[in-house]
Design a protein around this motif. Structure first.
Motif, mmCIF file in Angstrom:
data_model
loop_
_atom_site.group_PDB
_atom_site.id
_atom_site.type_symbol
_atom_site.label_atom_id
_atom_site.label_comp_id
_atom_site.label_asym_id
_atom_site.label_seq_id
_atom_site.Cartn_x
_atom_site.Cartn_y
_atom_site.Cartn_z
ATOM 1 N N ARG A 152 -41.700 32.359 -1.361
ATOM 2 C CA ARG A 152 -42.792 31.405 -1.521
ATOM 3 C C ARG A 152 -44.014 32.183 -1.989
ATOM 4 N NH1 ARG A 152 -44.231 26.251 1.159
ATOM 5 N NH2 ARG A 152 -42.063 26.290 1.788
ATOM 6 N N ARG A 154 -47.686 31.960 -2.096
ATOM 7 C CA ARG A 154 -48.722 31.187 -1.418
ATOM 8 C C ARG A 154 -49.900 30.920 -2.348
ATOM 9 N NH1 ARG A 154 -50.948 33.788 3.142
ATOM 10 N NH2 ARG A 154 -50.843 35.670 1.892
ATOM 11 N N GLU A 155 -50.317 29.647 -2.376
ATOM 12 C CA GLU A 155 -51.473 29.198 -3.156
ATOM 13 C C GLU A 155 -51.439 29.762 -4.577
ATOM 14 O OE1 GLU A 155 -55.142 29.598 -0.984
ATOM 15 O OE2 GLU A 155 -54.308 28.559 0.754
ATOM 16 N N ASP A 165 -48.670 26.043 -2.871
ATOM 17 C CA ASP A 165 -47.607 27.039 -2.797
ATOM 18 C C ASP A 165 -46.528 26.706 -3.817
ATOM 19 O OD1 ASP A 165 -48.994 28.022 -0.633
ATOM 20 O OD2 ASP A 165 -47.418 27.603 0.833
#
Length: 185
Positions: A152, A154-155, A165
């Protein structure tokens, strides 16, 4: 023998100049559903783009196809590959199904056909997909097809006034062959 590109629900085909209206519809759906936000494109701009794509040769193993409903011939979405690295044996792909045609099996059948081609015919080893974390429908589709969440970011993406994400999902050729029929139709 049936066409490799025709399944029970869908037929995958090249882009035609008249598909410009479908692409305008898909862009509006993506914006409304929070998948992407781009400046509006004129009808003439969309027509010109579709005319160019209709005669363009694929760039290596990167291409985009129309997902057409097998029963009606209506363009219900698109599927395509991008960022293909034949030397390393991986590629990324994307799928879009119009909002009024989702949850009818079009995406899963189109993706399996595309993956079968890339794994069995083009001999790629891995497929990757990048999916917004808020797109629960797409995440569920990929899990059902056998993709594994690999990470993942993030942001990672700024969209509609905030950061989101990005979920990285992947599938290996041997995982695909265990879950889906690999030989031709």
């Amino acid at each position: 023998m049936a066409s490799f590109w025709t399944g029970t629900r869908v037929r995958l085909r090249g882009i035609e100049p008249d598909d410009w209206t479908a692409f305008m519809r898909f862009a509006a759906d993506e914006e409304r559903l929070g998948d992407v936000l781009r400046p509006p494109r004129s009808a003439e701009g969309c027509r010109a783009w579709a005319r160019e794509r209709a005669v363009a040769e694929p760039h290596g193993d990167c291409f985009q196809l129309i997902v057409e409903a097998a029963d009606s011939g209506e363009a219900v979405g698109t599927v395509g590959t991008h960022h293909a690295d034949p030397g390393a044996g991986w590629f990324e792909y994307g799928v879009t199904i119009g909002a009024d045609h989702r949850h009818q099996g079009y995406a899963s059948e189109a993706v399996v056909m595309l993956l079968r081609y890339m794994f069995a015919e083009r001999r790629y080893h891995k497929c990757q997909a990048r999916i917004f974390a808020h797109n629960e429908g797409s995440l569920a589709l990929h899990r059902r097809l056998g993709f594994v969440e690999e990470g993942r970011l993030r942001e990672q993406v700024f969209l509609a006034g905030r950061h989101h994400d990005l979920v990285l999902m992947g599938m290996l050729a041997e995982e695909f062959s265990r879950l889906h029929r690999v030989s031709g139709p």
